[in-house]
Design an enzyme around this catalytic site. Structure first.
Site, PDB file in Angstrom:
ATOM      1  N   TYR A 167       0.847  -1.106   0.074  1.00  0.00           N
ATOM      2  CA  TYR A 167      -0.056   0.056   0.032  1.00  0.00           C
ATOM      3  C   TYR A 167       1.023   1.281   0.133  1.00  0.00           C
ATOM      4  O   TYR A 167       0.480   2.348  -0.870  1.00  0.00           O
ATOM      5  CB  TYR A 167      -1.008   0.042   1.018  1.00  0.00           C
ATOM      6  CG  TYR A 167      -1.806   1.247   1.299  1.00  0.00           C
ATOM      7  CD1 TYR A 167      -3.048   1.082   0.459  1.00  0.00           C
ATOM      8  CD2 TYR A 167      -1.684   2.149   2.302  1.00  0.00           C
ATOM      9  CE1 TYR A 167      -3.961   2.088   0.592  1.00  0.00           C
ATOM     10  CE2 TYR A 167      -2.738   3.166   2.263  1.00  0.00           C
ATOM     11  CZ  TYR A 167      -3.872   3.275   1.316  1.00  0.00           C
ATOM     12  OH  TYR A 167      -4.833   4.172   1.491  1.00  0.00           O
ATOM     13  N   ALA A 168       1.839   1.188   0.965  1.00  0.00           N
ATOM     14  CA  ALA A 168       2.656   2.482   0.803  1.00  0.00           C
ATOM     15  C   ALA A 168       3.362   2.616  -0.677  1.00  0.00           C
ATOM     16  O   ALA A 168       3.559   3.720  -0.972  1.00  0.00           O
ATOM     17  CB  ALA A 168       3.895   2.295   1.934  1.00  0.00           C
ATOM     18  N   ALA A 169       3.912   1.833  -1.037  1.00  0.00           N
ATOM     19  CA  ALA A 169       4.625   1.645  -2.546  1.00  0.00           C
ATOM     20  C   ALA A 169       3.582   2.181  -3.156  1.00  0.00           C
ATOM     21  O   ALA A 169       3.834   3.125  -4.291  1.00  0.00           O
ATOM     22  CB  ALA A 169       4.837   0.545  -3.098  1.00  0.00           C
ATOM     23  N   LYS A 171       0.859   4.294  -2.795  1.00  0.00           N
ATOM     24  CA  LYS A 171       0.659   5.572  -2.601  1.00  0.00           C
ATOM     25  C   LYS A 171       1.789   6.585  -2.991  1.00  0.00           C
ATOM     26  O   LYS A 171       1.634   7.820  -3.216  1.00  0.00           O
ATOM     27  CB  LYS A 171      -0.108   5.797  -0.956  1.00  0.00           C
ATOM     28  CG  LYS A 171      -1.336   5.192  -0.848  1.00  0.00           C
ATOM     29  CD  LYS A 171      -2.192   5.591  -2.043  1.00  0.00           C
ATOM     30  CE  LYS A 171      -3.648   4.991  -1.793  1.00  0.00           C
ATOM     31  NZ  LYS A 171      -4.737   5.527  -2.768  1.00  0.00           N
ATOM     32  N   ILE A 200      -8.775   7.756   8.743  1.00  0.00           N
ATOM     33  CA  ILE A 200     -10.185   8.197   8.566  1.00  0.00           C
ATOM     34  C   ILE A 200     -10.968   7.212   9.023  1.00  0.00           C
ATOM     35  O   ILE A 200     -10.930   5.950   8.750  1.00  0.00           O
ATOM     36  CB  ILE A 200     -10.227   8.681   7.245  1.00  0.00           C
ATOM     37  CG1 ILE A 200      -8.997   9.665   6.748  1.00  0.00           C
ATOM     38  CG2 ILE A 200     -11.682   9.310   7.019  1.00  0.00           C
ATOM     39  CD1 ILE A 200      -8.945  10.867   7.593  1.00  0.00           C
TER      40      ILE A 200
END
Length: 260
Positions: A167-169, A171, A200
């Site tokens: 996920y970090a990659a 974004k 959120i």
């Protein structure tokens, strides 16, 4: 004494009557964006992949808006489907003024525990999906020499977390994509920005909030989770006339996450 400064003149957002596409608009942040833009008088079409019931609820909730909200079942991983859906919007409305790339997915796990699909699904949805929709929309904006593109990133793109390498990659790629496309489209008067939410209160973050809510809150300066509406207002700003001199930026909306 010097004369007092004149009060600023408030201007309209400029979104009334605009044609807007929002991907991943059936739930969470996407739903909040759709409803906010519809309330502003925009003609909003949102894409969703699976949950027809949730999509119908969004359309129903926007029933009092000035313009109708249209739901299209589109898998952003499918380039041909994206191109066809964008052309349907352009044919119906005659223009595309705003694109909000919100569709995304998450598959958290330690790196060694990822399956092939854990990596592929996240990158295909979060990165390739943005390319697919934006490639279809950009020519319409370029031809009119006007447009706003807002990509949904995440604080994970800059502040990595355990179990989120995929996920970090994805974004981090969106942040780089945003800056590069801003350079490319600026001569055509199209702005490109991103919004990077923190934690959120949405379905996507539910597991994290349930398992480590107190620990996570302790790392947020405002000591609470954000709302989908608070993120939607940041997207609204970047799509509005108020942000006419803003491009290539990643606006963080995270309550001061991981600053202590």
């Amino acid at each position: 004494m010097s004369a007092p400064l004149p009060l600023p003149v408030l201007i309209a957002s400029g979104l009334a009557g605009k044609t807007v596409i929002v991907t991943g608009g059936s739930r969470g942040i996407g739903r909040a964006i759709v409803l906010l833009f519809a309330a502003e008088g925009a003609d909003v079409t949102f894409f969703y992949r699976d949950n027809a019931e949730a999509a119908a609820e969004v359309v129903s909730s926007a029933g009092a808006a000035v313009h109708a909200v249209v739901a299209e079942r589109v898998d952003v991983r499918d380039a041909a489907a994206c191109a066809a859906a964008v052309e349907r919007v352009a044919d119906r409305c005659g223009r595309i003024d705003v694109l909000v790339n919100n569709a995304g997915t998450i598959r958290d796990n330690p790196l060694a525990g990822f399956s092939d699909s854990d990596v592929r699904d996240v990158l295909d949805t979060n990165v390739t999906g943005v390319f697919n929709v934006t490639r279809a929309v950009a020519p319409h904006m370029i031809s009119r020499r006007s447009g706003r593109i807002v990509n949904l990133s995440s604080v994970s793109g800059e502040k990595g977390g355990r179990g989120q390498t995929n996920y970090a990659a994805s974004k981090g790629a969106i942040n780089a994509f945003t800056r590069a496309l801003a350079v490319e489209l600026a001569p055509r008067r199209v702005t490109v920005n991103a919004v990077a939410p923190g934690v959120i209160e949405t379905e996507m973050s539910q597991t994290v909030r349930e398992l480590a809510g107190d620990e996570v809150r302790a790392r947020i300066l405002l000591r609470r989770f954000g709302t989908a509406e608070e993120v939607a207002y940041a997207v609204w700003f970047l799509a509005s006339d108020y942000a006419s001199y803003v491009t290539g930026q990643v606006l963080t909306v995270d309550g001061g996450f991981k600053m202590e």
